[in-house]
Design a protein around this motif. Sequence first.
Motif, mmCIF file in Angstrom:
data_model
loop_
_atom_site.group_PDB
_atom_site.id
_atom_site.type_symbol
_atom_site.label_atom_id
_atom_site.label_comp_id
_atom_site.label_asym_id
_atom_site.label_seq_id
_atom_site.Cartn_x
_atom_site.Cartn_y
_atom_site.Cartn_z
ATOM 1 N N LEU A 97 -37.236 -4.448 22.248
ATOM 2 C CA LEU A 97 -38.288 -5.035 23.111
ATOM 3 C C LEU A 97 -37.869 -4.746 24.609
ATOM 4 O O LEU A 97 -36.765 -4.554 24.756
ATOM 5 N N PRO A 98 -39.132 -4.556 25.479
ATOM 6 C CA PRO A 98 -38.680 -4.236 26.760
ATOM 7 C C PRO A 98 -38.344 -5.422 27.729
ATOM 8 O O PRO A 98 -38.045 -5.021 29.000
ATOM 9 N N CYS A 99 -37.917 -6.543 27.067
ATOM 10 C CA CYS A 99 -37.539 -7.673 27.840
ATOM 11 C C CYS A 99 -36.035 -7.975 27.094
ATOM 12 O O CYS A 99 -35.877 -7.751 25.897
ATOM 13 N N GLY A 100 -35.416 -9.217 27.803
ATOM 14 C CA GLY A 100 -34.181 -9.805 27.329
ATOM 15 C C GLY A 100 -34.746 -10.651 26.559
ATOM 16 O O GLY A 100 -35.682 -11.394 26.751
ATOM 17 N N ILE A 101 -33.895 -11.109 25.465
ATOM 18 C CA ILE A 101 -34.360 -12.349 24.569
ATOM 19 C C ILE A 101 -33.001 -12.845 23.760
ATOM 20 O O ILE A 101 -32.124 -12.328 23.738
ATOM 21 N N ILE A 102 -32.923 -14.245 23.985
ATOM 22 C CA ILE A 102 -32.022 -14.987 23.469
ATOM 23 C C ILE A 102 -32.462 -16.113 22.627
ATOM 24 O O ILE A 102 -33.283 -16.650 22.796
ATOM 25 N N PHE A 103 -31.623 -16.248 21.459
ATOM 26 C CA PHE A 103 -31.873 -17.375 20.536
ATOM 27 C C PHE A 103 -31.104 -18.449 20.601
ATOM 28 O O PHE A 103 -29.692 -18.016 20.161
ATOM 29 N N PHE A 104 -31.358 -19.556 20.759
ATOM 30 C CA PHE A 104 -30.352 -20.808 21.055
ATOM 31 C C PHE A 104 -30.650 -21.802 19.738
ATOM 32 O O PHE A 104 -31.885 -22.133 19.673
ATOM 33 N N GLU A 120 -28.667 -15.304 18.380
ATOM 34 C CA GLU A 120 -29.063 -13.893 18.448
ATOM 35 C C GLU A 120 -29.408 -13.581 19.783
ATOM 36 O O GLU A 120 -29.851 -14.337 20.640
ATOM 37 N N ILE A 121 -28.999 -12.499 20.339
ATOM 38 C CA ILE A 121 -29.149 -11.694 21.467
ATOM 39 C C ILE A 121 -29.660 -10.258 21.649
ATOM 40 O O ILE A 121 -28.800 -9.535 20.697
ATOM 41 N N ASN A 122 -30.144 -9.910 22.541
ATOM 42 C CA ASN A 122 -30.340 -8.334 22.610
ATOM 43 C C ASN A 122 -29.680 -7.759 23.768
ATOM 44 O O ASN A 122 -28.975 -8.706 24.622
ATOM 45 N N SER A 123 -29.497 -6.618 23.711
ATOM 46 C CA SER A 123 -28.514 -5.971 24.823
ATOM 47 C C SER A 123 -29.131 -5.958 26.177
ATOM 48 O O SER A 123 -28.389 -6.166 27.305
ATOM 49 N N GLN A 124 -30.679 -6.214 26.245
ATOM 50 C CA GLN A 124 -31.258 -6.057 27.511
ATOM 51 C C GLN A 124 -30.909 -7.502 28.282
ATOM 52 O O GLN A 124 -30.702 -7.560 29.401
ATOM 53 N N ALA A 125 -30.792 -8.555 27.545
ATOM 54 C CA ALA A 125 -30.384 -10.048 27.967
ATOM 55 C C ALA A 125 -29.103 -9.886 28.471
ATOM 56 O O ALA A 125 -28.617 -10.588 29.649
ATOM 57 N N SER A 183 -36.826 -15.656 26.869
ATOM 58 C CA SER A 183 -36.986 -14.267 27.325
ATOM 59 C C SER A 183 -36.748 -13.873 28.775
ATOM 60 O O SER A 183 -37.187 -14.845 29.561
ATOM 61 N N ILE A 184 -36.120 -12.788 28.907
ATOM 62 C CA ILE A 184 -35.895 -12.494 30.494
ATOM 63 C C ILE A 184 -36.626 -11.305 30.978
ATOM 64 O O ILE A 184 -36.503 -10.139 30.262
ATOM 65 N N ILE A 185 -37.417 -11.183 32.025
ATOM 66 C CA ILE A 185 -37.985 -10.328 32.493
ATOM 67 C C ILE A 185 -37.634 -9.921 34.026
ATOM 68 O O ILE A 185 -37.469 -10.732 34.759
ATOM 69 N N ASP A 186 -37.349 -8.498 34.271
ATOM 70 C CA ASP A 186 -36.731 -8.087 35.242
ATOM 71 C C ASP A 186 -38.162 -7.825 36.351
ATOM 72 O O ASP A 186 -38.932 -7.051 36.038
ATOM 73 N N LYS A 187 -38.308 -8.634 37.325
ATOM 74 C CA LYS A 187 -39.352 -8.739 38.307
ATOM 75 C C LYS A 187 -38.933 -8.149 39.713
ATOM 76 O O LYS A 187 -39.595 -8.480 40.811
ATOM 77 N N SER A 199 -37.208 -13.285 36.154
ATOM 78 C CA SER A 199 -38.164 -14.621 35.400
ATOM 79 C C SER A 199 -37.557 -14.919 33.993
ATOM 80 O O SER A 199 -37.404 -14.244 33.131
ATOM 81 N N LEU A 200 -37.172 -16.075 33.764
ATOM 82 C CA LEU A 200 -36.650 -16.705 32.367
ATOM 83 C C LEU A 200 -37.664 -17.658 31.928
ATOM 84 O O LEU A 200 -38.032 -18.676 32.544
ATOM 85 N N ASP A 201 -38.184 -17.215 30.871
ATOM 86 C CA ASP A 201 -39.361 -17.955 30.075
ATOM 87 C C ASP A 201 -38.782 -18.673 28.978
ATOM 88 O O ASP A 201 -38.172 -17.898 28.055
ATOM 89 N N CYS A 202 -38.937 -19.729 28.740
ATOM 90 C CA CYS A 202 -38.209 -20.569 27.753
ATOM 91 C C CYS A 202 -39.267 -21.183 26.907
ATOM 92 O O CYS A 202 -40.125 -21.915 27.479
#
Length: 483
Positions: free
Chosen positions: A126-133, A140-145, A220-224, A205-208
Amino acid sequence: MSNATIIPLLEELFQYEEPFLILNSSGIIESINHKAANILNLDEEIGKPLPMDELSRSRWHSFLKRVQQEKYSFTSLNIKGKDSRYKEIKVFGMLIKKKNLIFLKILNEAFDCKLQLDGRSFLNDLPCGIIFFKGNSIIEINSQAIELLNLDLENIFHLSFDAFLSQYFDNSFKKLQFISELKTFGHASFEIARMNRENKDKFLSLDCKYFYYMDLTVVSIIDKTETVKLRQKVKEMEHLSEIGKLSATITHEIRNVVTSLKGFMELLKGNTTDDGKRYVQIIENEMERMESTLSEILYLAKPSKTYHEKISLLHVVKEVIQIMRPQADSNDIAIRLIADENCDYAMIGSVNHLKQMFINLVKNAIEVMPNGGTITIELKHRHNKIQVSVQDEGSGIPKEYLNKLFTPFFTTKDDGTGLGLSLVKKVVDEHHGKIAVESKVDVGSTFILEFYSYTENYTRFYYDDNQLKKWLNAQKYNSIQVN
Protein backbone atom coordinates in the motif's frame (compact mmCIF):
# COMPACT_ATOMS: atom_id res chain seq x y z
CA MET A 1 -17.61 -23.81 -14.11
CA SER A 2 -13.81 -23.92 -14.24
CA ASN A 3 -11.38 -24.52 -11.43
CA ALA A 4 -10.10 -21.45 -9.59
CA THR A 5 -7.31 -19.55 -11.28
CA ILE A 6 -5.10 -16.79 -10.02
CA ILE A 7 -4.95 -13.33 -11.57
CA PRO A 8 -1.28 -12.63 -12.45
CA LEU A 9 -1.44 -9.28 -10.68
CA LEU A 10 -1.99 -11.08 -7.34
CA GLU A 11 -0.26 -14.38 -8.05
CA GLU A 12 2.38 -13.78 -5.38
CA LEU A 13 -0.26 -13.22 -2.69
CA PHE A 14 -1.68 -16.70 -3.13
CA GLN A 15 1.62 -18.28 -2.20
CA TYR A 16 0.90 -17.35 1.43
CA GLU A 17 -1.09 -19.38 3.91
CA GLU A 18 -3.84 -16.74 4.07
CA PRO A 19 -7.53 -17.15 3.10
CA PHE A 20 -7.98 -14.94 0.01
CA LEU A 21 -10.61 -14.60 -2.66
CA ILE A 22 -11.33 -12.10 -5.44
CA LEU A 23 -14.81 -11.02 -6.54
CA ASN A 24 -16.04 -8.73 -9.27
CA SER A 25 -18.54 -5.95 -8.51
CA SER A 26 -21.45 -8.37 -9.02
CA GLY A 27 -20.12 -10.70 -6.32
CA ILE A 28 -18.94 -13.34 -8.83
CA ILE A 29 -15.88 -15.32 -7.73
CA GLU A 30 -12.89 -14.59 -9.97
CA SER A 31 -10.24 -16.34 -7.84
CA ILE A 32 -10.23 -18.26 -4.55
CA ASN A 33 -7.40 -20.05 -2.79
CA HIS A 34 -7.55 -23.42 -1.07
CA LYS A 35 -7.65 -22.08 2.49
CA ALA A 36 -10.53 -19.68 1.75
CA ALA A 37 -12.48 -22.50 0.06
CA ASN A 38 -12.01 -24.70 3.16
CA ILE A 39 -13.19 -22.00 5.55
CA LEU A 40 -16.26 -21.25 3.43
CA ASN A 41 -16.90 -24.95 2.62
CA LEU A 42 -16.97 -24.15 -1.11
CA ASP A 43 -15.48 -25.75 -4.20
CA GLU A 44 -12.49 -23.99 -5.69
CA GLU A 45 -14.41 -22.84 -8.75
CA ILE A 46 -14.68 -19.46 -10.47
CA GLY A 47 -17.58 -17.88 -12.30
CA LYS A 48 -20.10 -18.62 -9.54
CA PRO A 49 -21.63 -15.93 -7.32
CA LEU A 50 -20.50 -16.00 -3.71
CA PRO A 51 -23.58 -17.52 -1.99
CA MET A 52 -24.93 -14.92 0.48
CA ASP A 53 -28.19 -14.37 2.30
CA GLU A 54 -30.36 -11.27 1.71
CA LEU A 55 -28.82 -9.30 4.58
CA SER A 56 -25.32 -10.06 3.29
CA ARG A 57 -26.21 -8.93 -0.23
CA SER A 58 -27.34 -5.60 1.21
CA ARG A 59 -24.09 -5.36 3.19
CA TRP A 60 -22.12 -6.25 0.05
CA HIS A 61 -23.56 -3.31 -1.92
CA SER A 62 -22.81 -0.89 0.93
CA PHE A 63 -19.34 -2.38 1.30
CA LEU A 64 -18.74 -2.08 -2.45
CA LYS A 65 -19.49 1.67 -2.38
CA ARG A 66 -17.12 2.21 0.56
CA VAL A 67 -14.30 0.31 -1.09
CA GLN A 68 -14.69 2.22 -4.36
CA GLN A 69 -14.62 5.53 -2.50
CA GLU A 70 -12.00 4.79 0.17
CA LYS A 71 -9.88 2.02 -1.45
CA TYR A 72 -10.41 -0.37 1.48
CA SER A 73 -13.05 -1.30 4.08
CA PHE A 74 -14.45 -4.09 6.28
CA THR A 75 -17.72 -5.98 6.39
CA SER A 76 -19.27 -9.22 7.65
CA LEU A 77 -21.09 -11.70 5.39
CA ASN A 78 -23.17 -14.87 5.87
CA ILE A 79 -21.95 -17.43 3.32
CA LYS A 80 -23.83 -20.63 2.40
CA GLY A 81 -21.55 -23.70 2.17
CA LYS A 82 -21.94 -26.97 0.27
CA ASP A 83 -23.80 -28.43 3.23
CA SER A 84 -26.41 -25.61 2.94
CA ARG A 85 -25.29 -24.16 6.28
CA TYR A 86 -24.49 -20.46 6.63
CA LYS A 87 -21.23 -19.27 8.14
CA GLU A 88 -20.55 -15.68 9.21
CA ILE A 89 -17.18 -14.32 8.11
CA LYS A 90 -15.50 -10.98 8.59
CA VAL A 91 -13.45 -9.69 5.68
CA PHE A 92 -11.00 -6.93 4.85
CA GLY A 93 -11.55 -5.70 1.28
CA MET A 94 -9.27 -3.72 -1.03
CA LEU A 95 -10.05 -2.31 -4.49
CA ILE A 96 -7.94 -3.53 -7.42
CA LYS A 97 -8.61 -0.44 -9.50
CA LYS A 98 -7.02 -1.53 -12.78
CA LYS A 99 -9.15 -4.68 -12.89
CA ASN A 100 -12.21 -3.23 -11.10
CA LEU A 101 -12.12 -6.22 -8.75
CA ILE A 102 -12.40 -6.60 -4.98
CA PHE A 103 -9.64 -8.42 -3.12
CA LEU A 104 -10.93 -10.01 0.11
CA LYS A 105 -9.01 -11.43 3.05
CA ILE A 106 -11.03 -13.56 5.49
CA LEU A 107 -10.32 -12.39 9.03
CA ASN A 108 -11.92 -15.05 11.21
CA GLU A 109 -8.89 -17.24 11.60
CA ALA A 110 -6.05 -14.97 10.58
CA PHE A 111 -6.97 -11.56 11.94
CA ASP A 112 -6.19 -12.20 15.60
CA CYS A 113 -2.75 -13.58 14.84
CA LYS A 114 0.43 -12.02 16.11
CA LEU A 115 1.68 -8.73 14.70
CA GLN A 116 2.83 -9.15 11.12
CA LEU A 117 6.04 -7.35 10.29
CA ASP A 118 6.91 -9.70 7.43
CA GLY A 119 7.93 -7.65 4.41
CA ARG A 120 5.92 -10.00 2.19
CA SER A 121 2.62 -8.87 3.75
CA PHE A 122 0.34 -7.38 1.12
CA LEU A 123 -0.14 -4.34 3.38
CA ASN A 124 3.45 -3.33 2.60
CA ASP A 125 2.39 -2.78 -1.01
CA LEU A 126 0.00 0.00 0.00
CA PRO A 127 1.24 3.56 -0.73
CA CYS A 128 0.43 4.73 2.82
CA GLY A 129 1.11 3.57 6.35
CA ILE A 130 -1.61 1.50 7.97
CA ILE A 131 -2.17 0.21 11.53
CA PHE A 132 -4.93 -2.08 12.89
CA PHE A 133 -5.86 -1.68 16.57
CA LYS A 134 -8.06 -4.26 18.32
CA GLY A 135 -8.53 -4.35 22.06
CA ASN A 136 -5.44 -3.01 23.80
CA SER A 137 -2.81 -3.65 21.15
CA ILE A 138 -1.77 -3.39 17.53
CA ILE A 139 -2.66 -6.55 15.66
CA GLU A 140 -1.23 -5.60 12.27
CA ILE A 141 0.96 -2.87 10.84
CA ASN A 142 2.89 -2.29 7.63
CA SER A 143 6.46 -1.13 7.18
CA GLN A 144 5.43 2.31 5.88
CA ALA A 145 3.69 3.12 9.18
CA ILE A 146 6.75 2.09 11.18
CA GLU A 147 8.98 4.23 8.98
CA LEU A 148 6.75 7.32 8.85
CA LEU A 149 6.03 7.37 12.60
CA ASN A 150 9.48 6.11 13.61
CA LEU A 151 7.87 3.62 16.01
CA ASP A 152 9.83 1.71 18.63
CA LEU A 153 9.74 -1.94 17.60
CA GLU A 154 10.56 -3.18 21.11
CA ASN A 155 7.40 -1.71 22.64
CA ILE A 156 5.09 -1.82 19.64
CA PHE A 157 3.39 -5.09 20.62
CA HIS A 158 1.91 -3.51 23.77
CA LEU A 159 0.91 -0.15 22.26
CA SER A 160 -2.81 0.51 22.77
CA PHE A 161 -4.79 2.98 20.66
CA ASP A 162 -5.13 5.30 23.66
CA ALA A 163 -1.37 5.26 24.29
CA PHE A 164 -0.78 5.78 20.56
CA LEU A 165 -2.92 8.94 20.57
CA SER A 166 -1.23 10.24 23.73
CA GLN A 167 1.97 10.68 21.73
CA TYR A 168 0.32 13.29 19.49
CA PHE A 169 -2.12 15.19 21.74
CA ASP A 170 -0.66 17.68 24.21
CA ASN A 171 -3.50 17.28 26.71
CA SER A 172 -5.96 14.56 27.65
CA PHE A 173 -9.07 16.69 26.97
CA LYS A 174 -8.21 17.06 23.26
CA LYS A 175 -7.51 13.35 23.06
CA LEU A 176 -10.88 12.52 24.63
CA GLN A 177 -12.61 14.89 22.21
CA PHE A 178 -10.95 13.12 19.30
CA ILE A 179 -11.92 9.64 20.57
CA SER A 180 -15.50 10.81 21.14
CA GLU A 181 -15.72 12.10 17.56
CA LEU A 182 -14.24 8.85 16.24
CA LYS A 183 -16.66 6.63 18.19
CA THR A 184 -19.68 8.83 17.34
CA PHE A 185 -19.12 9.30 13.60
CA GLY A 186 -16.82 6.37 12.88
CA HIS A 187 -14.23 8.65 11.34
CA ALA A 188 -11.79 11.32 12.56
CA SER A 189 -8.42 12.64 11.45
CA PHE A 190 -5.59 14.86 12.63
CA GLU A 191 -2.26 16.10 11.32
CA ILE A 192 1.16 16.09 12.96
CA ALA A 193 4.53 17.67 12.26
CA ARG A 194 7.66 15.89 13.35
CA MET A 195 11.36 15.55 12.55
CA ASN A 196 12.49 12.56 10.50
CA ARG A 197 15.75 10.68 10.99
CA GLU A 198 17.57 13.30 8.86
CA ASN A 199 16.28 16.06 11.18
CA LYS A 200 14.04 17.49 8.47
CA ASP A 201 10.40 18.53 8.91
CA LYS A 202 7.83 15.91 7.99
CA PHE A 203 4.09 16.54 7.87
CA LEU A 204 1.75 13.57 8.26
CA SER A 205 -2.01 13.15 8.06
CA LEU A 206 -3.50 10.38 10.25
CA ASP A 207 -6.94 9.20 9.20
CA CYS A 208 -8.73 6.99 11.75
CA LYS A 209 -11.78 4.80 11.16
CA TYR A 210 -13.67 2.85 13.81
CA PHE A 211 -15.67 -0.30 12.97
CA TYR A 212 -18.09 -0.78 15.83
CA TYR A 213 -19.23 -4.34 15.08
CA MET A 214 -15.62 -5.53 15.13
CA ASP A 215 -14.30 -3.14 17.81
CA LEU A 216 -11.56 -2.39 15.30
CA THR A 217 -9.73 0.88 14.66
CA VAL A 218 -7.79 1.38 11.43
CA VAL A 219 -5.28 4.23 11.15
CA SER A 220 -3.89 5.25 7.77
CA ILE A 221 -0.85 7.54 7.65
CA ILE A 222 -0.22 9.71 4.59
CA ASP A 223 2.97 11.73 4.07
CA LYS A 224 1.90 15.24 3.06
CA THR A 225 5.31 16.87 3.45
CA GLU A 226 5.67 17.84 -0.21
CA THR A 227 2.13 19.22 -0.36
CA VAL A 228 2.57 21.32 2.80
CA LYS A 229 5.96 22.65 1.68
CA LEU A 230 4.58 23.50 -1.75
CA ARG A 231 1.74 25.44 -0.15
CA GLN A 232 4.19 27.27 2.08
CA LYS A 233 6.37 28.07 -0.91
CA VAL A 234 3.44 29.38 -2.95
CA LYS A 235 2.28 31.51 -0.02
CA GLU A 236 5.79 32.84 0.47
CA MET A 237 6.17 33.61 -3.24
CA GLU A 238 2.82 35.43 -3.29
CA HIS A 239 3.85 37.43 -0.25
CA LEU A 240 7.25 38.30 -1.73
CA SER A 241 5.64 39.21 -5.03
CA GLU A 242 3.37 41.72 -3.31
CA ILE A 243 6.30 43.11 -1.32
CA GLY A 244 8.31 43.36 -4.54
CA LYS A 245 5.61 45.34 -6.36
CA LEU A 246 5.13 47.67 -3.41
CA SER A 247 8.87 48.10 -2.89
CA ALA A 248 9.46 48.96 -6.56
CA THR A 249 6.78 51.67 -6.46
CA ILE A 250 8.03 53.16 -3.19
CA THR A 251 11.66 53.01 -4.34
CA HIS A 252 10.85 54.88 -7.56
CA GLU A 253 9.09 57.69 -5.68
CA ILE A 254 11.85 58.05 -3.06
CA ARG A 255 14.53 58.13 -5.77
CA ASN A 256 12.78 61.07 -7.39
CA VAL A 257 12.87 62.92 -4.08
CA VAL A 258 16.57 62.07 -3.52
CA THR A 259 17.43 63.35 -7.01
CA SER A 260 15.78 66.70 -6.22
CA LEU A 261 17.58 66.93 -2.86
CA LYS A 262 20.95 66.25 -4.48
CA GLY A 263 20.33 69.20 -6.84
CA PHE A 264 19.67 71.53 -3.92
CA MET A 265 22.78 70.24 -2.12
CA GLU A 266 24.90 71.32 -5.09
CA LEU A 267 23.42 74.84 -4.86
CA LEU A 268 24.10 74.99 -1.11
CA LYS A 269 27.78 74.12 -1.50
CA GLY A 270 28.58 77.50 -3.03
CA ASN A 271 26.47 79.50 -0.59
CA THR A 272 27.42 78.24 2.85
CA THR A 273 30.14 78.43 5.49
CA ASP A 274 32.87 75.83 6.04
CA ASP A 275 30.79 74.25 8.80
CA GLY A 276 27.82 74.25 6.47
CA LYS A 277 29.87 72.48 3.78
CA ARG A 278 30.76 69.74 6.27
CA TYR A 279 27.08 69.27 7.04
CA VAL A 280 26.25 69.23 3.34
CA GLN A 281 28.89 66.52 2.84
CA ILE A 282 27.32 64.42 5.62
CA ILE A 283 23.90 64.82 4.02
CA GLU A 284 25.28 63.77 0.62
CA ASN A 285 26.93 60.69 2.16
CA GLU A 286 23.67 59.69 3.80
CA MET A 287 21.78 60.20 0.54
CA GLU A 288 24.29 57.96 -1.23
CA ARG A 289 23.70 55.33 1.42
CA MET A 290 19.96 55.73 0.92
CA GLU A 291 20.37 55.31 -2.84
CA SER A 292 22.41 52.17 -2.26
CA THR A 293 19.62 50.71 -0.12
CA LEU A 294 17.01 51.69 -2.69
CA SER A 295 19.04 49.98 -5.42
CA GLU A 296 19.12 46.77 -3.37
CA ILE A 297 15.34 46.91 -2.88
CA LEU A 298 14.79 47.52 -6.59
CA TYR A 299 17.10 44.63 -7.51
CA LEU A 300 15.21 42.26 -5.20
CA ALA A 301 11.90 43.38 -6.70
CA LYS A 302 12.95 42.71 -10.30
CA PRO A 303 12.54 39.31 -11.99
CA SER A 304 15.61 37.08 -12.13
CA LYS A 305 17.90 37.33 -15.15
CA THR A 306 19.81 34.82 -17.24
CA TYR A 307 23.49 35.53 -17.91
CA HIS A 308 25.71 34.41 -20.77
CA GLU A 309 29.09 35.90 -19.77
CA LYS A 310 32.05 33.63 -19.02
CA ILE A 311 33.94 34.92 -15.99
CA SER A 312 36.61 33.88 -13.48
CA LEU A 313 35.17 33.59 -9.97
CA LEU A 314 38.69 33.79 -8.52
CA HIS A 315 39.21 37.15 -10.22
CA VAL A 316 35.89 38.41 -8.79
CA VAL A 317 36.86 37.32 -5.25
CA LYS A 318 40.29 38.99 -5.54
CA GLU A 319 38.66 42.28 -6.57
CA VAL A 320 36.28 42.08 -3.63
CA ILE A 321 39.19 41.53 -1.22
CA GLN A 322 40.93 44.62 -2.59
CA ILE A 323 37.75 46.68 -2.16
CA MET A 324 37.07 45.47 1.39
CA ARG A 325 40.66 45.39 2.70
CA PRO A 326 40.74 49.04 3.92
CA GLN A 327 37.55 48.49 5.96
CA ALA A 328 38.93 45.21 7.31
CA ASP A 329 42.28 46.78 8.25
CA SER A 330 40.55 49.59 10.15
CA ASN A 331 38.77 46.92 12.23
CA ASP A 332 41.96 44.90 12.85
CA ILE A 333 40.69 42.09 10.60
CA ALA A 334 42.79 40.08 8.16
CA ILE A 335 41.29 38.60 4.97
CA ARG A 336 42.89 35.32 3.89
CA LEU A 337 42.38 33.77 0.47
CA ILE A 338 42.91 30.05 -0.11
CA ALA A 339 42.69 28.99 -3.75
CA ASP A 340 44.53 27.04 -6.40
CA GLU A 341 46.11 29.71 -8.63
CA ASN A 342 46.44 27.20 -11.48
CA CYS A 343 42.64 26.95 -11.74
CA ASP A 344 40.69 29.76 -13.42
CA TYR A 345 37.39 28.85 -11.68
CA ALA A 346 35.46 29.78 -14.82
CA MET A 347 31.65 30.00 -14.73
CA ILE A 348 28.76 31.73 -16.48
CA GLY A 349 27.46 34.79 -14.67
CA SER A 350 27.45 38.51 -13.93
CA VAL A 351 30.66 40.06 -12.57
CA ASN A 352 28.85 43.01 -10.98
CA HIS A 353 26.19 40.95 -9.22
CA LEU A 354 28.66 38.34 -7.97
CA LYS A 355 30.95 41.11 -6.77
CA GLN A 356 28.11 42.75 -4.83
CA MET A 357 27.17 39.37 -3.36
CA PHE A 358 30.68 38.74 -1.98
CA ILE A 359 30.96 42.35 -0.75
CA ASN A 360 27.79 41.77 1.31
CA LEU A 361 29.16 38.52 2.75
CA VAL A 362 32.55 40.05 3.67
CA LYS A 363 30.88 43.18 5.06
CA ASN A 364 28.64 41.03 7.27
CA ALA A 365 31.67 39.09 8.47
CA ILE A 366 33.48 42.31 9.41
CA GLU A 367 30.45 43.62 11.32
CA VAL A 368 30.21 40.49 13.50
CA MET A 369 33.91 40.68 14.49
CA PRO A 370 34.22 43.85 16.66
CA ASN A 371 37.37 42.49 18.33
CA GLY A 372 39.20 41.68 15.11
CA GLY A 373 40.20 38.31 13.73
CA THR A 374 40.48 36.61 10.35
CA ILE A 375 38.04 36.16 7.49
CA THR A 376 38.92 33.12 5.39
CA ILE A 377 37.70 32.85 1.81
CA GLU A 378 38.38 29.47 0.21
CA LEU A 379 37.75 28.34 -3.36
CA LYS A 380 37.66 24.66 -4.27
CA HIS A 381 37.02 22.83 -7.51
CA ARG A 382 34.80 19.78 -6.98
CA HIS A 383 34.26 17.85 -10.22
CA ASN A 384 32.11 20.25 -12.29
CA LYS A 385 31.33 22.60 -9.39
CA ILE A 386 33.04 25.56 -7.77
CA GLN A 387 32.66 25.78 -4.02
CA VAL A 388 33.33 29.05 -2.20
CA SER A 389 33.27 29.39 1.58
CA VAL A 390 33.38 32.65 3.55
CA GLN A 391 34.28 31.96 7.18
CA ASP A 392 34.33 34.48 10.03
CA GLU A 393 35.33 34.32 13.68
CA GLY A 394 32.34 36.26 14.96
CA SER A 395 29.58 35.67 17.48
CA GLY A 396 27.80 33.01 15.43
CA ILE A 397 24.11 32.72 14.58
CA PRO A 398 21.56 31.17 16.98
CA LYS A 399 19.93 28.03 15.60
CA GLU A 400 16.43 29.54 15.63
CA TYR A 401 17.53 32.29 13.20
CA LEU A 402 19.18 30.08 10.57
CA ASN A 403 16.01 29.38 8.56
CA LYS A 404 15.15 33.10 8.44
CA LEU A 405 18.50 34.47 7.31
CA PHE A 406 17.55 34.94 3.65
CA THR A 407 14.08 36.38 4.33
CA PRO A 408 13.81 40.00 3.12
CA PHE A 409 13.92 42.58 5.92
CA PHE A 410 14.85 40.01 8.57
CA THR A 411 17.84 41.23 10.59
CA THR A 412 19.42 40.73 13.99
CA LYS A 413 21.25 44.08 13.83
CA ASP A 414 19.90 47.23 15.44
CA ASP A 415 20.65 49.33 12.35
CA GLY A 416 20.37 46.62 9.68
CA THR A 417 17.97 46.66 6.73
CA GLY A 418 17.68 42.89 6.35
CA LEU A 419 18.42 43.14 2.61
CA GLY A 420 22.06 42.03 2.38
CA LEU A 421 21.54 38.28 2.64
CA SER A 422 18.33 38.48 0.60
CA LEU A 423 20.43 39.98 -2.20
CA VAL A 424 23.01 37.19 -1.73
CA LYS A 425 20.26 34.59 -2.05
CA LYS A 426 18.86 36.13 -5.21
CA VAL A 427 22.30 36.29 -6.87
CA VAL A 428 22.86 32.63 -6.01
CA ASP A 429 19.46 31.71 -7.48
CA GLU A 430 20.12 33.69 -10.66
CA HIS A 431 23.35 31.73 -11.14
CA HIS A 432 21.59 28.39 -10.52
CA GLY A 433 23.68 27.72 -7.43
CA LYS A 434 22.95 26.81 -3.86
CA ILE A 435 23.95 28.18 -0.49
CA ALA A 436 24.31 26.65 2.96
CA VAL A 437 25.17 28.10 6.38
CA GLU A 438 27.10 26.47 9.19
CA SER A 439 27.31 28.36 12.47
CA LYS A 440 28.23 27.91 16.12
CA VAL A 441 27.47 30.56 18.72
CA ASP A 442 30.67 32.26 20.03
CA VAL A 443 32.73 30.41 17.40
CA GLY A 444 31.73 31.85 14.04
CA SER A 445 29.81 31.23 10.84
CA THR A 446 30.62 29.86 7.40
CA PHE A 447 28.62 30.61 4.27
CA ILE A 448 29.16 27.91 1.64
CA LEU A 449 28.22 28.61 -1.97
CA GLU A 450 28.29 26.25 -4.94
CA PHE A 451 28.09 27.08 -8.65
CA TYR A 452 28.48 24.99 -11.76
CA SER A 453 31.81 25.60 -13.43
CA TYR A 454 32.03 26.46 -17.11
CA THR A 455 32.08 23.57 -19.56
CA GLU A 456 30.94 23.35 -23.17
CA ASN A 457 28.29 20.82 -22.16
CA TYR A 458 26.96 23.09 -19.38
CA THR A 459 26.91 26.09 -21.70
CA ARG A 460 24.87 24.16 -24.27
CA PHE A 461 22.27 23.38 -21.60
CA TYR A 462 22.51 26.86 -20.15
CA TYR A 463 21.31 28.59 -23.32
CA ASP A 464 18.27 26.30 -23.52
CA ASP A 465 16.19 27.32 -20.50
CA ASN A 466 13.83 24.32 -20.69
CA GLN A 467 16.69 21.83 -20.92
CA LEU A 468 18.48 23.62 -18.11
CA LYS A 469 15.50 23.31 -15.78
CA LYS A 470 15.18 19.60 -16.52
CA TRP A 471 18.87 19.11 -15.97
CA LEU A 472 18.93 21.01 -12.68
CA ASN A 473 15.87 19.14 -11.42
CA ALA A 474 17.52 15.85 -12.29
CA GLN A 475 20.55 16.94 -10.29
CA LYS A 476 18.29 17.97 -7.38
CA TYR A 477 20.17 21.23 -7.45
CA ASN A 478 17.47 23.82 -7.04
CA SER A 479 17.15 23.58 -3.27
CA ILE A 480 18.85 25.79 -0.73
CA GLN A 481 19.81 23.99 2.43
CA VAL A 482 20.37 25.71 5.73
CA ASN A 483 21.85 23.38 8.35
